[in-house]
Enzyme design. Sequence first.
Site, PDB file in Angstrom:
ATOM      1  CG  HIS A  82       8.594   6.473  17.032  1.00 48.11           C
ATOM      2  ND1 HIS A  82       7.279   6.866  16.917  1.00 48.11           N
ATOM      3  CD2 HIS A  82       8.697   5.289  16.387  1.00 48.11           C
ATOM      4  CE1 HIS A  82       6.621   5.963  16.209  1.00 48.11           C
ATOM      5  NE2 HIS A  82       7.458   5.000  15.871  1.00 48.11           N
ATOM      6  CG  ASP A 161       3.468   7.748   6.533  1.00 50.31           C
ATOM      7  OD1 ASP A 161       4.064   6.745   6.091  1.00 50.31           O
ATOM      8  OD2 ASP A 161       2.860   7.758   7.621  1.00 50.31           O
ATOM      9  NE  ARG A 168       4.598   0.516   3.366  1.00 54.42           N
ATOM     10  CZ  ARG A 168       5.006   0.915   4.574  1.00 54.42           C
ATOM     11  NH1 ARG A 168       4.827   2.172   4.969  1.00 54.42           N
ATOM     12  NH2 ARG A 168       5.588   0.063   5.390  1.00 54.42           N
ATOM     13  CB  SER A 183       6.457   4.961   7.068  1.00 53.23           C
ATOM     14  OG  SER A 183       5.316   5.111   7.859  1.00 53.23           O
TER      15      SER A 183
HETATM   16  N1  URA Z   1       4.553   2.210  11.572  1.00 55.31           N
HETATM   17  C1  URA Z   1       4.589   3.262  10.729  1.00 55.31           C
HETATM   18  O1  URA Z   1       4.383   4.401  11.129  1.00 55.31           O
HETATM   19  N2  URA Z   1       4.876   3.052   9.435  1.00 55.31           N
HETATM   20  C2  URA Z   1       5.122   1.825   8.936  1.00 55.31           C
HETATM   21  O2  URA Z   1       5.382   1.701   7.752  1.00 55.31           O
HETATM   22  C3  URA Z   1       5.078   0.741   9.826  1.00 55.31           C
HETATM   23  C4  URA Z   1       4.799   0.963  11.143  1.00 55.31           C
END
Ligand code: URA
Length: 433
Positions: A82, A161, A168, A183
């Site tokens: 990732h 999420d 957020r 997340s």
């Molecule tokens: N990328 C994500 O997937 N989550 C976050 O909280 C910030 C960046």
Amino acid sequence: MRMYDIIEKKRNGKELTKEEIKFFIDGYTEDAIPDYQISALLMAIYFQDMTDDERANLTTAMVESGDQIDLSAIEGIKVDKHSTGGVGDTTTLILAPLVASVGVPLAKMSGRGLGHTGGTIDKLESVPGFHVEISNDEFIKLVNKNKVAVIGQSGNLTPADKKLYSLRDVTATVNSIPLIASSIMSKKIASGADGIVLDVKTGAGAFMKDLTDAKELAHAMVSIGNQVGRNTMAVISDMSQPLGFAIGNALEVKEAIDTLQGKGPDDLTELCLTLGSQMVVVAKKAESLKDAKELLEANLKNGEAFNKFKQFLESQGGDASVADNPELLPQAAYQIELPAKTSGKVSTIIADELGTAAMMLGAGRATKDSEIDLSVGIVLHKKIGDSVTEGEALLTIHSNRETVEEVKEKLYQSIAITQGNVNAPSLIYDTIT
Ligand code: URA
Ligand code: CA
């Protein structure tokens, strides 16, 4: 259990139990707890932080909020990679066949891109015929046979999420290490990999502008992964300028082809070898990072990685002859050079501004439903620290429009040339194993 008590406990800096964390994640996913209470809790987390146990429990609760992909039918240790997001980041296109060529199974679920340039799937679709609409059974069969396959994202992964991230975004609580780390890790874990390698970007073009924050995020994610039983490693790499030379879908595929033949840009090659070595070690195909790197370097030289790329394209309907004849990839009608206005040394190339310029040409999506032009983009000829003389091309714009004055203007504003001395930035700041 009462949401009020959980908010008060975190506000007072106390550690939440696994049950309390599961309670608010499940309650929020099911719409049983209102946004205003979760907002208050997120702000309490922002100020009070979370312990390692809380972070792992939060991640697990988010993973369990939706579907989890079962990759157990694939032989061997599945490793996923990732990146926290870069401009012109072509690493996945190279890493997938490269690590597969040494026997690491890569079952990649990928998305389409939003902003900048396309995602991995968009880039691969610039190869005529290539498609990711394959069944789960076909996907598993291909990974077992070739060690590499890519499928489009499906299923209801980590709904908690998605809801938390939207909240957020409007409550000034995005920028919190425990919330970002949980997340990102929840999505990777729900996707089914046994091991995870993370490329945490830092610099002007990155989400984490500052090296200290990037290191903290990387350590947080590695710790979560290892706590929940997924072997996790990370690299902290530079995004103060774009990676490699190409920005744009087909242009990046061409760059990946060059790199797989051992003639790619130095920075892109080095980053792929570093991330790839961690993937090989996580998959237990080598004992040390040094041994892993030697295996990968050998396969770049002897053609195995390049052949694996062709096999991968062909298996998913792609025309593998593009690997030998990249001119078969979509080509833009106009190639327009951007001449330097003065002589000197390149001191700044603002990565995300170049990403925006590529998007203005049509290489990225402004909204989820926009069409992208696979052929357009930018190819840099100079990077930070390089000398340039007045009139010499800094880059070439690949466009399907003849006039690109507004793109040129943006590019001039994003590239600085100075008379003083400039050193090329480091590429890799740290590795966490
Ligand atoms: N990328 C994500 O997937 N989550 C976050 O909280 C910030 C960046
Ligand atoms: Ca690139």
